[in-house]
Design a protein around this motif. Structure first.
Motif, PDB file in Angstrom:
ATOM      1  N   PHE A  79       0.814  -1.220   0.000  1.00 18.72           N
ATOM      2  CA  PHE A  79       0.000   0.000   0.000  1.00 18.72           C
ATOM      3  C   PHE A  79       0.848   1.271   0.000  1.00 18.72           C
ATOM      4  O   PHE A  79       0.372   2.346   0.366  1.00 18.72           O
ATOM      5  N   THR A  80       2.105   1.187  -0.416  1.00 21.29           N
ATOM      6  CA  THR A  80       2.983   2.358  -0.436  1.00 21.29           C
ATOM      7  C   THR A  80       3.560   2.554  -1.835  1.00 21.29           C
ATOM      8  O   THR A  80       4.164   1.640  -2.395  1.00 21.29           O
TER       9      THR A  80
ATOM     10  N   ASP B  37      -4.308   4.508   4.775  1.00 18.39           N
ATOM     11  CA  ASP B  37      -4.097   3.121   4.383  1.00 18.39           C
ATOM     12  C   ASP B  37      -3.134   2.383   5.303  1.00 18.39           C
ATOM     13  O   ASP B  37      -2.570   1.357   4.919  1.00 18.39           O
ATOM     14  N   ASP B  39      -0.181   2.656   6.357  1.00 22.14           N
ATOM     15  CA  ASP B  39       1.232   2.389   6.084  1.00 22.14           C
ATOM     16  C   ASP B  39       2.180   3.477   6.581  1.00 22.14           C
ATOM     17  O   ASP B  39       3.398   3.329   6.467  1.00 22.14           O
ATOM     18  N   ARG B 183      -5.019  11.006   0.905  1.00 20.94           N
ATOM     19  CA  ARG B 183      -5.923   9.877   0.984  1.00 20.94           C
ATOM     20  C   ARG B 183      -7.123  10.146   1.889  1.00 20.94           C
ATOM     21  O   ARG B 183      -8.213   9.615   1.653  1.00 20.94           O
TER      22      ARG B 183
HETATM   23 MG   LIG Z   1       0.233   4.379   1.228  1.00 22.20          MG
END
Ligand SMILES: [Mg+2]
Ligand SMILES: Nc1ncnc2c1ncn2[C@@H]1O[C@H](COP(=O)(O)OP(=O)(O)O)[C@@H](O)[C@H]1O
Ligand SMILES: Nc1ncnc2c1ncn2[C@@H]1O[C@H](COP(=O)(O)OP(=O)(O)O)[C@@H](O)[C@H]1O
Ligand SMILES: [Mg+2]
Ligand SMILES: [Mg+2]
Ligand SMILES: [Mg+2]
Lengths: 331, 216, 331, 216
Positions: A79-80, B37, B39, B183
């Motif tokens: 997810f990066t 998300d 991360d 996001r």
């Molecule tokens: Mg990300």
């Protein structure tokens, strides 16, 4: 958390190593910086296609490297977004002298990292064009957001632009076809259960036994709204209506209907959604002339699905039908 | 207590930044899970570890100018972090380095100038404005406070301390905001009520600077 | 339970309806009694291939109907063998005058229902041969059990026998090739989390957060033993060792390595297992010359995977490589 | 209280069998979850509902012989149930029907003969032996008890009641057994300690007969 992984920090590397071994006829894996490219190298005189993004969406993007689709894919951490030093050599590897199209899903991280890589590639005299995929109608495309996300529609962009490039179209032409797909493709997704990011170890969001998240993306982000769980037919309507409305689909038009699994939902359920989505489109007087059903743009083991509709015309249909030979899409 | 930012301070700064992020990794993950998300914690931890390792190995501080060192760090952040945070933190350091130039030490005013230029570069890349609920909402008031303190004749310790206080306040102020960048903006109204993860890590960056300055 | 289903009682019917619509170029759906057959009907002069079994294993078997593989597939209720009145018309639909091979996974229910259908077909003067797939080494093949189960190895049997039939081989020959695959294919599976059967509504077994089931089948049955959760490398060894031992694989042999997902595990993890399994085989001096990685024989949304190894020779390799055009397998 | 098994009794028998199975569906699911694939409850419920519906619609009992009715039921079970249970219950009725033949009523002794033949057919298909932990372990003692009661001159009510008692005992006796047939055999030692789902549904079949006999 239980997963078929070793050290979570090695999840992407271990998986890519296995992928490259299993598909050594199709791809090559460059280890550091990491990217995946076509086994035979760049095709001389053909426009090269590069895509990439965070991992966790497999088979996207590496599964689409091969004849008729991508020339290189750049996987980031889970997810990066990948970094420019990974993206640049992928662009170089994809360049057969006719320039390179980068296909970027519209996330701030992907956009910024690709932008920098493209600047560097241009400095090296590679001709580069870029398109941004932003098919997710769950997100308002306004000045007050980062714009719509790129989700499952990316598969259509990569397939069709890939076919155009294989047909010998020049960079401007391939970019134009890609833009045309982007202008005509929309998606909307739902989650029944959250994914578990390896280094996090727990579900990305908590859903009650009788709740679903509508308008989710592909990164375990919460969706637009949480609604009571409902029958597949009702859930499918929640996905199809905004997609068809946003596209402004009218009677007599024909489309590709793509039901995409998020990774943890049985294929049999995706076909239930497909059946209902198709009926809903037909009730609008729309003809479903092409179909795709399966797990193509996933969010780890998230349970759920998305519906993608692409408005077709003769050219897009022909390009969709053109031969493709990749790990995940082949005909 | 250092009176100017030297390369030694900068290298220590980055190491301390990584330390704090590593310790607060779960907290950053939690923030990014709520409106992103998930991360940001692991991403910053993994990326900064690489940056710090390179810095230490190359003994980069010994001869280079402060501007060169900051740009070196900016480049490393770009290749190590990924995500949205990577290019943005990178821009901050690249912009700051460009203004620091051939200097080998920055007094509070020069530090403020340099970071202000870095912030401008960050905004050039990400177009963030105040109130968008991003790292900018922690960094902008921090640099503003630093500027003010420098203008008021404060020493480096005191100036960085007021920057940190402003960053903390800026971070907290992101909670009620509706996200308009990154996001979290996908969530619309649902982004309200959560601290922005980038504002949280940016605050750690400023706190790490206070520590590094105090240490030398 | 949350699923993308309407009434659980309609799960199979709704899914098949969607499947048939999505793949109308490949298959036809007969509604009552339910079976799926090749769109073009039986191929005159070619041996017909029919398989089937309980639903819940999608894409098996309907996803393998098409040129180069099955001519018909007979889906039962979820995890329940289909009945002879479904199987008989499928055999009839597959008969192009050269006889029909039924490929049956070795479960009491499948065996008994297919047996009866075959008796009826023979009464109608259709030449029928049958093979029983029993590749699961988790189950002891002794007088004191129902024999080994048929699991993911079924894909190899259907693919290779299908290619033999397309090559024009007669019924005895196609059956002999199928038997040769069966004699040389073995599988072993692991579950990290149980599936949820729609009409049951809860998980088929309960696994602690730190437990996995080794030696599971594809119906949510408990496995042979429950062990502490472990890293992918260690789990893969638990699967590869019994398979390779049972096959008696020796140095210099070459194999197909097939890592099958159970439906709820991300593709990326299957590649981690694949990478390790391949290394383990190579350490035994075995060459992996063909590979398949993906969700082909699933157990609804069960999390887990199985490793299948097929000992190859030139003929089996050629037949594996032969063209196939089905919903789930295509090259 | 019926003194012989007529077609009316048989039709009522099947309807009652379905009723019990429908009520105990969750229990059968639970048993089949423990050592099988969790479908026995829904499978029997769905399949028997179909069989009963056909029986009722066609008014099958009115003119046919008992043998024909039993075989009709056997065929319906085959096409309605699926799974392992389908062909096995079907075999039971087909075999029983073959021996019942042209009769239109079965006294206890004839019923025992008929069911014994059905069991032989079930064994011909499934090769079960006593102690394999299957439906046979409930049905075999039930038919044996019926035979015994008939030989002892018992009436139909008493004879079927002793059959039911034997079935219950047979069902309970499956718990400590190690399965050697069907899906439970895959579990090896782990099959021990659970009642066999088929033995449980077979016991319901015998109890339904007692009820049907008592009712007429
Ligand atoms: Mg990300
Ligand atoms: N356009 C932007 N300008 C400034 N900061 C931004 C912008 N977009 C995102 N950010 C910051 O980045 C943070 C997220 O970083 P990270 O989680 O590493 O990236 P990603 O969103 O790609 O996963 C956000 O919390 C926010 O502070
Ligand atoms: N060979 C056999 N002989 C007799 N009964 C059997 C045999 N195999 C299975 N059974 C019975 O069938 C029952 C399982 O039925 P069911 O769940 O409907 O079938 P499946 O195992 O195909 O899911 C078992 O509990 C057992 O009593
Ligand atoms: Mg993030
Ligand atoms: Mg079953
Ligand atoms: Mg069962």
């Amino acid at each position: 958390m239980k997963k078929l992984l070793n050290d979570p920090a090695d999840a992407v590397a271990d998986s890519l190593a296995g992928f490259a071994l299993a598909h050594s006829d199709l791809v090559r894996l460059s280890p550091a910086p990491v990217f995946v490219s076509r086994a035979g190298g760049a095709v001389t005189g053909k426009v090269g296609l590069v895509s990439g993004g965070g991992s966790g969406h497999e088979p996207l993007h590496a599964g689409f490297v091969g004849d008729g689709m991508l020339d290189a894919a750049v996987p980031g951490a889970v997810f990066t977004s990948p970094t420019p030093d990974q993206i640049l050599p992928a662009i170089q590897a994809a360049d057969g002298g006719a320039g390179v199209l980068t296909i970027v899903k519209n996330y701030t991280g992907d956009v910024l990292n690709f932008e920098t890589a493209v600047e560097l590639a241009v400095e090296e005299d590679i001709e580069v064009a870029s398109v941004l995929v932003n098919d997710d109608v769950a997100v308002e495309d306004s000045l007050y957001t980062a714009g719509r996300r790129g989700v499952a529609g990316t598969v259509a962009v990569e397939k069709i632009a890939g076919a155009a490039a294989y047909r010998g179209t020049d960079l401007a032409g391939v970019a134009a076809v890609a833009e045309r797909v982007i202008a005509n493709v929309r998606s909307m997704g739902v989650a029944l259960a959250a994914p578990v990011v390896p280094h996090v170890g727990g579900p990305s969001f908590d859903l009650g036994d009788d709740e679903i998240e509508v308008g989710i993306g592909i990164h375990g982000e919460p969706g637009r709204r949480r609604v009571p769980a409902a029958a597949a037919d009702a859930v499918t309507e929640m996905l199809v209506a905004p997609v068809a409305d946003d596209l402004g689909l009218g009677r007599g038009e024909r489309v590709l209907l793509f039901v995409n699994g998020m990774g943890g939902t049985p294929l049999s359920e995706l076909y239930v959604v497909y059946g209902r989505a198709r009926r809903l489109l037909e009730e609008r007087g729309v003809t479903v002339s092409r179909s795709l059903v399966g797990n193509y743009v996933t969010s780890l083991e998230m349970q759920g699905a998305s519906v993608t509709v692409l408005r077709l015309d003769d050219e897009l249909e022909t390009l969709w039908d053109a031969p493709v030979n990749t790990a995940a899409l082949r005909w | 207590m250092a009176t100017a930012v030297t390369n030694e301070v900068i290298i220590d700064w980055l190491a301390r930044f990584h330390d704090i992020v590593a310790k607060q990794r779960a907290y950053l993950t939690e923030l990014d899970s709520a409106i992103g998300d998930a991360d940001h914690g692991v991403n910053m931890d993994r990326g900064l570890a690489q940056v710090v390792e390179t810095l230490t190995q190359q003994d980069a501080g010994s001869d280079a100018s402060t501007g060169a060192l900051l740009q070196h760090i900016g480049n490393d952040l770009l290749t190590s972090l990924g995500g949205a945070a990577g290019p943005l933190y990178s821009a901050l350091f690249l912009g700051a380095g460009a203004v620091a130039g051939e200097r080998t030490r920055l007094d509070p005013g020069e530090l403020a100038d340099s970071l202000r230029a870095g912030l401008a570069e960050l905004v050039r890349r990400g177009s963030a404005e105040s109130g968008d609920k991003t790292m900018f909402d922690a960094l902008d008031p921090a640099v503003e406070a630093l500027r003010q303190a420098a203008d008021d004749g404060a020493g480096l310790g005191q100036a960085t301390a007021s920057a940190a206080a402003a960053a903390v306040a800026g971070r907290e102020a992101t909670a009620p905001m509706l996200a308009r960048k990154g996001r979290a903006s996908y969530l619309g109204e649902r982004s309200i009520g959560h601290v922005d993860p980038g504002a949280a890590s940016a605050t750690m960056l400023v706190i790490a600077l206070v520590e590094a300055v105090a240490q030398e």
